[in-house]
Scaffold this motif. Structure first.
Motif, PDB file in Angstrom:
ATOM      1  N   THR A 167       1.157  21.183 -15.100  1.00  0.00           N
ATOM      2  CA  THR A 167       0.087  21.168 -16.093  1.00  0.00           C
ATOM      3  C   THR A 167       0.051  22.495 -16.848  1.00  0.00           C
ATOM      4  OG1 THR A 167      -1.563  22.115 -14.605  1.00  0.00           O
ATOM      5  CG2 THR A 167      -1.270  19.713 -14.535  1.00  0.00           C
ATOM      6  N   ALA A 168      -0.829  22.558 -17.840  1.00  0.00           N
ATOM      7  CA  ALA A 168      -1.027  23.810 -18.572  1.00  0.00           C
ATOM      8  C   ALA A 168      -1.449  24.925 -17.622  1.00  0.00           C
ATOM      9  CB  ALA A 168      -2.080  23.609 -19.660  1.00  0.00           C
ATOM     10  N   SER A 169      -2.274  24.593 -16.638  1.00  0.00           N
ATOM     11  CA  SER A 169      -2.726  25.602 -15.676  1.00  0.00           C
ATOM     12  C   SER A 169      -1.560  26.166 -14.873  1.00  0.00           C
ATOM     13  CB  SER A 169      -3.774  25.006 -14.733  1.00  0.00           C
ATOM     14  OG  SER A 169      -4.941  24.660 -15.443  1.00  0.00           O
ATOM     15  N   HIS A 170      -0.589  25.315 -14.529  1.00  0.00           N
ATOM     16  CA  HIS A 170       0.585  25.800 -13.794  1.00  0.00           C
ATOM     17  C   HIS A 170       1.404  26.760 -14.656  1.00  0.00           C
ATOM     18  CE1 HIS A 170       0.115  21.843 -11.454  1.00  0.00           C
ATOM     19  NE2 HIS A 170      -0.272  22.828 -10.667  1.00  0.00           N
TER      20      HIS A 170
ATOM     21  N   ALA B 265     -18.269  33.811 -24.927  1.00  0.00           N
ATOM     22  CA  ALA B 265     -19.551  33.174 -24.622  1.00  0.00           C
ATOM     23  C   ALA B 265     -20.134  32.433 -25.820  1.00  0.00           C
ATOM     24  CB  ALA B 265     -20.547  34.216 -24.106  1.00  0.00           C
ATOM     25  N   LYS B 266     -19.905  32.938 -27.017  1.00  0.00           N
ATOM     26  CA  LYS B 266     -20.478  32.296 -28.206  1.00  0.00           C
ATOM     27  C   LYS B 266     -19.876  30.917 -28.464  1.00  0.00           C
ATOM     28  CE  LYS B 266     -21.870  36.484 -30.700  1.00  0.00           C
ATOM     29  NZ  LYS B 266     -21.552  37.441 -29.632  1.00  0.00           N
ATOM     30  N   LEU B 267     -18.720  30.638 -27.867  1.00  0.00           N
ATOM     31  CA  LEU B 267     -18.069  29.343 -28.052  1.00  0.00           C
ATOM     32  C   LEU B 267     -18.328  28.386 -26.893  1.00  0.00           C
ATOM     33  CD1 LEU B 267     -14.580  30.506 -29.406  1.00  0.00           C
ATOM     34  CD2 LEU B 267     -16.647  29.960 -30.679  1.00  0.00           C
ATOM     35  N   LEU B 268     -19.105  28.817 -25.925  1.00  0.00           N
ATOM     36  CA  LEU B 268     -19.231  28.068 -24.676  1.00  0.00           C
ATOM     37  C   LEU B 268     -20.016  26.778 -24.807  1.00  0.00           C
ATOM     38  CD1 LEU B 268     -18.663  27.994 -21.655  1.00  0.00           C
ATOM     39  CD2 LEU B 268     -20.727  29.364 -21.298  1.00  0.00           C
ATOM     40  N   ARG B 269     -20.997  26.732 -25.684  1.00  0.00           N
ATOM     41  CA  ARG B 269     -21.933  25.614 -25.751  1.00  0.00           C
ATOM     42  C   ARG B 269     -22.625  25.459 -24.388  1.00  0.00           C
ATOM     43  NH1 ARG B 269     -17.827  23.693 -29.429  1.00  0.00           N
ATOM     44  NH2 ARG B 269     -16.738  22.424 -27.900  1.00  0.00           N
ATOM     45  N   MET B 270     -22.587  24.278 -23.765  1.00  0.00           N
ATOM     46  CA  MET B 270     -23.303  24.062 -22.501  1.00  0.00           C
ATOM     47  C   MET B 270     -22.419  24.253 -21.267  1.00  0.00           C
ATOM     48  SD  MET B 270     -26.418  23.365 -23.365  1.00  0.00           S
ATOM     49  CE  MET B 270     -27.135  22.532 -21.952  1.00  0.00           C
ATOM     50  N   GLY B 271     -21.131  24.405 -21.463  1.00  0.00           N
ATOM     51  CA  GLY B 271     -20.232  24.587 -20.333  1.00  0.00           C
ATOM     52  C   GLY B 271     -19.817  23.295 -19.647  1.00  0.00           C
ATOM     53  N   LEU B 272     -20.209  22.146 -20.214  1.00  0.00           N
ATOM     54  CA  LEU B 272     -19.896  20.871 -19.570  1.00  0.00           C
ATOM     55  C   LEU B 272     -18.403  20.564 -19.606  1.00  0.00           C
ATOM     56  CD1 LEU B 272     -22.849  18.674 -20.902  1.00  0.00           C
ATOM     57  CD2 LEU B 272     -22.666  19.887 -18.720  1.00  0.00           C
ATOM     58  N   GLU B 273     -17.752  20.881 -20.736  1.00  0.00           N
ATOM     59  CA  GLU B 273     -16.311  20.616 -20.839  1.00  0.00           C
ATOM     60  C   GLU B 273     -15.530  21.445 -19.828  1.00  0.00           C
ATOM     61  OE1 GLU B 273     -18.222  21.637 -23.383  1.00  0.00           O
ATOM     62  OE2 GLU B 273     -17.927  20.353 -25.153  1.00  0.00           O
ATOM     63  N   GLU B 274     -15.948  22.697 -19.654  1.00  0.00           N
ATOM     64  CA  GLU B 274     -15.260  23.575 -18.707  1.00  0.00           C
ATOM     65  C   GLU B 274     -15.466  23.100 -17.269  1.00  0.00           C
ATOM     66  OE1 GLU B 274     -15.572  25.407 -22.522  1.00  0.00           O
ATOM     67  OE2 GLU B 274     -17.150  24.583 -21.259  1.00  0.00           O
ATOM     68  N   ARG B 275     -16.689  22.687 -16.968  1.00  0.00           N
ATOM     69  CA  ARG B 275     -16.961  22.175 -15.618  1.00  0.00           C
ATOM     70  C   ARG B 275     -16.129  20.923 -15.341  1.00  0.00           C
ATOM     71  NH1 ARG B 275     -22.343  19.090 -14.918  1.00  0.00           N
ATOM     72  NH2 ARG B 275     -20.953  17.585 -15.908  1.00  0.00           N
ATOM     73  N   ASP B 276     -16.087  20.017 -16.312  1.00  0.00           N
ATOM     74  CA  ASP B 276     -15.321  18.784 -16.132  1.00  0.00           C
ATOM     75  C   ASP B 276     -13.830  19.076 -15.965  1.00  0.00           C
ATOM     76  OD1 ASP B 276     -17.670  17.393 -16.348  1.00  0.00           O
ATOM     77  OD2 ASP B 276     -17.319  16.681 -18.398  1.00  0.00           O
ATOM     78  N   ALA B 277     -13.328  20.073 -16.694  1.00  0.00           N
ATOM     79  CA  ALA B 277     -11.910  20.445 -16.566  1.00  0.00           C
ATOM     80  C   ALA B 277     -11.610  20.936 -15.154  1.00  0.00           C
ATOM     81  CB  ALA B 277     -11.552  21.518 -17.592  1.00  0.00           C
ATOM     82  N   ALA B 278     -12.530  21.705 -14.584  1.00  0.00           N
ATOM     83  CA  ALA B 278     -12.348  22.201 -13.214  1.00  0.00           C
ATOM     84  C   ALA B 278     -12.297  21.049 -12.220  1.00  0.00           C
ATOM     85  CB  ALA B 278     -13.474  23.164 -12.854  1.00  0.00           C
ATOM     86  N   ILE B 279     -13.172  20.070 -12.401  1.00  0.00           N
ATOM     87  CA  ILE B 279     -13.209  18.924 -11.492  1.00  0.00           C
ATOM     88  C   ILE B 279     -11.935  18.088 -11.631  1.00  0.00           C
ATOM     89  CG2 ILE B 279     -14.464  16.831 -10.860  1.00  0.00           C
ATOM     90  CD1 ILE B 279     -15.902  19.514 -10.208  1.00  0.00           C
ATOM     91  N   ARG B 280     -11.483  17.887 -12.862  1.00  0.00           N
ATOM     92  CA  ARG B 280     -10.243  17.127 -13.073  1.00  0.00           C
ATOM     93  C   ARG B 280      -9.052  17.817 -12.414  1.00  0.00           C
ATOM     94  NH1 ARG B 280     -12.234  16.595 -18.371  1.00  0.00           N
ATOM     95  NH2 ARG B 280     -10.774  18.188 -19.110  1.00  0.00           N
ATOM     96  N   ALA B 281      -9.102  19.143 -12.335  1.00  0.00           N
ATOM     97  CA  ALA B 281      -8.003  19.905 -11.727  1.00  0.00           C
ATOM     98  C   ALA B 281      -8.058  19.884 -10.204  1.00  0.00           C
ATOM     99  CB  ALA B 281      -8.031  21.346 -12.230  1.00  0.00           C
ATOM    100  N   GLY B 282      -9.102  19.276  -9.638  1.00  0.00           N
ATOM    101  CA  GLY B 282      -9.167  19.134  -8.189  1.00  0.00           C
ATOM    102  C   GLY B 282     -10.302  19.855  -7.505  1.00  0.00           C
ATOM    103  N   ALA B 283     -11.027  20.706  -8.232  1.00  0.00           N
ATOM    104  CA  ALA B 283     -12.158  21.407  -7.621  1.00  0.00           C
ATOM    105  C   ALA B 283     -13.269  20.413  -7.287  1.00  0.00           C
ATOM    106  CB  ALA B 283     -12.680  22.488  -8.561  1.00  0.00           C
ATOM    107  N   ASP B 284     -14.062  20.745  -6.287  1.00  0.00           N
ATOM    108  CA  ASP B 284     -15.189  19.893  -5.899  1.00  0.00           C
ATOM    109  C   ASP B 284     -16.480  20.292  -6.597  1.00  0.00           C
ATOM    110  OD1 ASP B 284     -13.995  18.141  -3.773  1.00  0.00           O
ATOM    111  OD2 ASP B 284     -13.509  20.094  -2.927  1.00  0.00           O
ATOM    112  N   ALA B 285     -16.534  21.513  -7.092  1.00  0.00           N
ATOM    113  CA  ALA B 285     -17.724  21.998  -7.790  1.00  0.00           C
ATOM    114  C   ALA B 285     -17.302  23.112  -8.734  1.00  0.00           C
ATOM    115  CB  ALA B 285     -18.762  22.514  -6.792  1.00  0.00           C
TER     116      ALA B 285
END
Length: 209
Positions: free
Chosen positions: A24-27, A120-140
């Protein structure tokens, strides 16, 4: 910052249609950061650092070689000049990974965070970032922005006011400046927590100004 994101996307997709890559991109980002931080590594050590299978690492190295980002010789795998330029651009934005011990709002064995500078000014609510972490296998996952001298969970709480001891730990662990974002992922599997934090960071790096 979109330029870096586009370069990584190009590396993942390659130049022609075909089967989905085994990485993946993360790898890719992790590979660049590991080689940039540690220098030349043998394939066995490199595989251990990335935490993925040997076949995926072999494919990943071949892709990075194709784009002249790494070279392989008797001493191992290392960045080319072009690869180091991309590494330095990443490190300008992405801080070191920090493994947190205790005082986090979940009971997973591992909590790993990373700081992304000036986003930080581009973060909005952080929902996309949280969802990306979960899709990558994180539990929270937890997304924290430093704004106006306060640590904020966008749309949720002002940690500096409501959870001062936790905020103090975050400040001492990451030393953020105003407009920095801290992305923390939790899991009972260290690799999943690590890649969860990195996937969240990558999602943020793709935001347009």
């Amino acid at each position: 910052m979109l330029k870096i994101h586009e370069q990584i996307e190009r590396l993942v997709k390659g130049e022609a249609p075909g089967p989905s890559p085994s990485f993946t991109a993360s790898h890719i980002i992790m590979a660049l950061l590991v080689l940039g931080d540690k220098g030349s590594l043998g394939r066995k050590r490199f595989t251990e650092e990335l935490g993925i299978g040997e076949g995926a690492v072999r494919t990943l190295i071949n892709r990075l070689k194709k784009y002249s980002l790494v070279k392989v010789d008797r001493s191992g795998c290392s960045l080319t000049e072009k690869g180091r330029e991309l590494y330095e651009a990443l490190r300008e934005k992405v801080g070191e990974f920090v493994e947190l011990n205790g005082n986090v709002p979940w009971n997973y064995r591992y909590s790993i965070g990373v700081k992304v500078r000036g986003m930080a000014k581009l973060l909005r609510m952080g929902l996309e970032e949280r969802d990306a972490a979960i899709r990558a296998g994180a539990d929270a996952a937890m997304i924290i922005a430093m704004q106006g001298g306060n640590l904020l969970m966008p749309g949720v709480s002002n940690l500096s006011e409501e959870q001062p001891s936790f905020a103090s730990m975050i400040m001492s662990s990451f030393k953020p400046s105003d407009d920095d974002v801290i992305l923390i992922a939790g899991s009972d599997d260290r690799i999943k927590a690590l890649y969860g934090a990195l996937a969240a960071a990558y999602e943020l790096l793709g935001k347009k100004r």
